[in-house]
Design a protein around this motif. Structure first.
Motif, PDB file in Angstrom:
ATOM      1  N   UNK A   1      40.310 -51.359  26.427  1.00 31.17           N
ATOM      2  CA  UNK A   1      40.342 -50.800  25.069  1.00 31.17           C
ATOM      3  C   UNK A   1      39.311 -49.683  24.933  1.00 31.17           C
ATOM      4  N   UNK A   2      39.556 -48.778  23.993  1.00 25.79           N
ATOM      5  CA  UNK A   2      38.721 -47.582  23.866  1.00 25.79           C
ATOM      6  C   UNK A   2      37.241 -47.926  23.662  1.00 25.79           C
ATOM      7  N   UNK A   3      36.966 -48.951  22.858  1.00 23.75           N
ATOM      8  CA  UNK A   3      35.582 -49.322  22.587  1.00 23.75           C
ATOM      9  C   UNK A   3      34.867 -49.808  23.840  1.00 23.75           C
ATOM     10  N   UNK A   4      35.533 -50.724  24.561  1.00 26.78           N
ATOM     11  CA  UNK A   4      34.941 -51.268  25.778  1.00 26.78           C
ATOM     12  C   UNK A   4      34.769 -50.166  26.824  1.00 26.78           C
ATOM     13  N   UNK A   5      35.749 -49.255  26.851  1.00 25.13           N
ATOM     14  CA  UNK A   5      35.695 -48.138  27.800  1.00 25.13           C
ATOM     15  C   UNK A   5      34.487 -47.255  27.517  1.00 25.13           C
ATOM     16  N   UNK A   6      34.295 -46.951  26.236  1.00 25.30           N
ATOM     17  CA  UNK A   6      33.161 -46.108  25.853  1.00 25.30           C
ATOM     18  C   UNK A   6      31.843 -46.809  26.157  1.00 25.30           C
ATOM     19  N   UNK A   7      31.800 -48.133  25.927  1.00 26.86           N
ATOM     20  CA  UNK A   7      30.577 -48.885  26.216  1.00 26.86           C
ATOM     21  C   UNK A   7      30.263 -48.839  27.711  1.00 26.86           C
ATOM     22  N   UNK A   8      31.287 -49.020  28.552  1.00 29.46           N
ATOM     23  CA  UNK A   8      31.011 -49.022  29.990  1.00 29.46           C
ATOM     24  C   UNK A   8      30.663 -47.615  30.461  1.00 29.46           C
ATOM     25  N   UNK A   9      31.202 -46.619  29.777  1.00 29.49           N
ATOM     26  CA  UNK A   9      30.840 -45.232  30.093  1.00 29.49           C
ATOM     27  C   UNK A   9      29.365 -44.988  29.768  1.00 29.49           C
ATOM     28  N   UNK A  10      28.944 -45.543  28.641  1.00 29.80           N
ATOM     29  CA  UNK A  10      27.541 -45.387  28.222  1.00 29.80           C
ATOM     30  C   UNK A  10      26.611 -46.084  29.219  1.00 29.80           C
ATOM     31  N   UNK A  11      27.039 -47.237  29.731  1.00 31.89           N
ATOM     32  CA  UNK A  11      26.205 -47.938  30.712  1.00 31.89           C
ATOM     33  C   UNK A  11      26.065 -47.132  32.008  1.00 31.89           C
ATOM     34  N   UNK A  12      27.049 -46.277  32.290  1.00 36.67           N
ATOM     35  CA  UNK A  12      26.969 -45.477  33.531  1.00 36.67           C
ATOM     36  C   UNK A  12      26.324 -44.122  33.308  1.00 36.67           C
ATOM     37  N   UNK A  13      25.520 -43.962  32.241  1.00 36.34           N
ATOM     38  CA  UNK A  13      24.968 -42.626  31.973  1.00 36.34           C
ATOM     39  C   UNK A  13      24.030 -42.177  33.088  1.00 36.34           C
ATOM     40  N   UNK A  14      23.257 -43.145  33.644  1.00 36.03           N
ATOM     41  CA  UNK A  14      22.376 -42.780  34.756  1.00 36.03           C
ATOM     42  C   UNK A  14      23.195 -42.317  35.964  1.00 36.03           C
ATOM     43  N   UNK A  15      24.284 -43.013  36.213  1.00 36.03           N
ATOM     44  CA  UNK A  15      25.178 -42.643  37.322  1.00 36.03           C
ATOM     45  C   UNK A  15      25.732 -41.237  37.102  1.00 36.03           C
ATOM     46  N   UNK A  16      26.206 -40.980  35.886  1.00 32.26           N
ATOM     47  CA  UNK A  16      26.780 -39.675  35.568  1.00 32.26           C
ATOM     48  C   UNK A  16      25.757 -38.563  35.808  1.00 32.26           C
TER      49      UNK A  16
END
Lengths: 290, 295
Positions: free
Chosen positions: B31-46
């Protein structure tokens, strides 16, 4: 070593059949106690989209006109997209603590099956259900070869969902496990294939995964590394994880797995105790050779 | 062959078994919310991916990172020779300080163009990473555009130095330059989400992106004043003034040059373009999340 008699095998078959009629309750009580399911693969189909082959035109048998021949020669490689089915309707259930070998000839769909199960390769039909985090180790699973090993450790760890501090805390043990010493400061393009494989293995298992999939990755390592990876595999299984191992070495499968899947042309031929499957596989081969 | 393939669970039974033991479906779009949350968790990776790429891009040459400044300077030199010296002075009508006008236009447009060109190939360029590790794929267009942002820094300093030397002294408006660059970044990222999905589904279109940016280079007013020329073209001219690329160049120039004006409505439109394109691009990219990495 698990029992390799026929009774055990037929029980396994019953376990699989049980879901259809009597429901999962029957599956919970086989002769050998098995853990809860960690991975359910349901009629999985995976196909590749391949560009740049030659379009296979229907030959009419007549000699075509000059115009037609020129036109077809020019356009033969245009719009040549083919769907290559790699996995065609595979189903099985894997359980906690199980170690499963996958055997089959080149191009049988073993690597594709692993990738699809790990969520790295979209599938065209069917379903995969899994618990927790999957880690796939493959010979092709290159990290960024232009960067140093150090940088790759950080990238890989972050990609797995670790925080920067967590990767730093595990950095020494990762480097030690990969046995790279001062090479860790050089770009990965300077690594031998064995060294790169060791680093990939070390990075992928930095966070102990629930499901570990190993695609021929052990074959490039030396003996000391193979022993260390075996310890890691046992660690995953001890933590109620599941291990998949693709290998062409019957010995590797025999010593590390108690169950095996035999794939051929993308379909499951046999699923049972490793010893029995290996025996049947070898028999089929020797028959074909004779 | 005497062996039989084992009997399989029916699809319904498999789904029931998975539900009973709390297994999640692999390869399904979150879902979009969970996707955005996991994207936020990967900010260091990005960010690590972006800095590594920025560093790696200019490696493998003797001058290394110096090329980050040299390339836009040379591009600027070419445009200066053609549009500042060779072309008749009429093409420079309505522009006060042509040199400053050109350097801001060139450097910022270069950032937009390479952001668009590279985000089209964001998935294909990292296909090995996509096949090796599971992470939200939106990381890739974001890190590609971040790479461009990082690589733009040295060029921005050179741009400011040239503008200073030409006699434009800092005013409070200079503080708006980071805002203009931020809006440009968000707009490019939004376009990048669209392009990343479109090009990964149809690689052929990747060849058209550089052509499109080439066309934009000429109509966005990098080396002539679009406002002066627009008078001859009626509604088409009005559209050229209001299209995002020309608008963003005007906003950026207005922060450094007294002779270029941007109204409050221009800034509002700049924010509007950025937000609309970013949000719709992100959703468009997310809708195909389960399909990336197929080839």
């Amino acid at each position: 070593m698990a029992g390799t008699n026929e009774v055990d095998f037929s029980l396994d078959g019953e376990v699989f059949g049980a879901g259809d009629g009597t429901g999962p309750a029957a599956a919970a009580a086989p002769a050998k106690p098995l853990g809860n399911p960690t991975l359910v693969v349901d009629h999985l189909h995976v196909s590749y989209r391949v560009f740049g082959g030659k379009r296979l035109g229907a030959s009419t048998g007549f000699k075509p006109s000059l115009y037609r021949r020129l036109f077809e020669r020019a356009t033969r490689s245009v719009g040549a997209v083919s769907e290559v089915p790699a996995v065609r309707g595979v189903s099985f259930v894997a359980r906690e603590g199980e170690s499963i070998g996958i055997i089959g000839r080149n191009g049988a769909g073993k690597s594709t099956l692993l990738r699809a199960m790990a969520g790295l390769m979209p599938y065209s039909d069917g379903a995969v259900y899994a618990q927790g985090q999957c880690a796939l180790l493959g010979v092709n699973a290159a990290l960024l070869t232009g960067l140093t090993g150090e940088r790759n450790v950080m990238l890989g760890g972050l990609a797995l969902g670790l925080s920067r501090a967590e990767v730093k805390a595990r950095f020494d043990s990762i480097v030690e496990f990969a046995d790279l010493a001062e090479f860790i400061h050089l770009p990965m393009s300077a690594y031998s294939s064995g060294m790169a494989a060791r680093l990939r293995f070390a990075i992928s298992t930095a966070k102990v995964p629930d499901i570990l999939m190993i695609d021929e990755a052990l074959s490039t390592g030396d003996t000391a590394f193979q022993r260390r990876s075996r310890d890691k595999i046992n660690q995953v299984r001890a933590q109620a994880g599941t291990v998949f191992l693709v290998s062409h070495s019957a010995n590797a499968i025999r010593s590390m797995c108690e169950r095996a899947l035999w794939l051929d042309k993308g379909q499951l031929v046999m699923d049972g105790p490793a010893e029995a499957v290996l025996e049947a596989y070898n028999r089929a081969y020797n028959d074909a050779a004779a | 062959m005497t062996v039989q393939p084992p009997p399989a669970l029916s699809s319904a039974a498999a789904a029931a078994l998975a539900a009973k033991y709390g297994l999640r479906r692999i390869g399904a779009r979150p879902p979009l919310g969970a996707y955005t949350a996991s994207l936020w968790r990967r900010r260091d990776f990005t960010w690590t991916l972006a800095t590594s790429d920025a560093y790696g891009k200019n490696q493998g040459s003797y001058l290394g990172q110096v090329w980050g400044v040299l390339k836009p300077l040379l591009q600027f030199g070419v445009f200066f020779v053609v549009f500042g010296l060779l072309m008749p002075a009429g093409t420079r009508a309505g522009i006060g300080d042509f040199l400053s006008y050109l350097v801001i236009g060139t450097f910022l447009f270069e950032f937009m163009a390479s952001g668009l060109n590279n985000s089209g190939r964001a998935i294909a360029a990292k296909i090995k990473l996509v096949r090796a590790l599971e992470f939200p794929r939106a990381v890739l267009p974001i890190s590609v555009t971040c790479t461009e942002l990082i690589m733009m820094w040295p060029a921005t300093l050179v741009m400011l130095a040239i503008v200073l030397v030409r006699g434009h002294y800092p005013t409070w408006r200079w503080l708006l330059l980071p805002c203009a660059i931020a809006l440009i970044y968000l707009f490019v990222l939004g376009c990048g989400f669209f392009l990343a999905r479109i090009v990964s589904a149809t690689p052929d279109l990747g060849n058209l992106v550089p052509i499109a940016t080439q066309l934009l280079r000429f109509v966005a007013g990098v080396f002539f004043s679009i406002e002066t020329l627009a008078a001859d073209f009626g509604w088409l001219g009005q559209a050229a003034i209001l299209e995002p690329f020309a608008l963003y160049l005007r906003l950026a120039r207005s922060t450094l040059m007294a002779e270029v004006h941007a109204s409050g409505a221009d800034w509002a439109m700049g924010v509007g373009y950025a937000l609309v394109v970013l949000v719709s691009g992100y959703i468009y990219f997310w809708l195909a999340e389960a399909r990336y990495g197929r080839d």
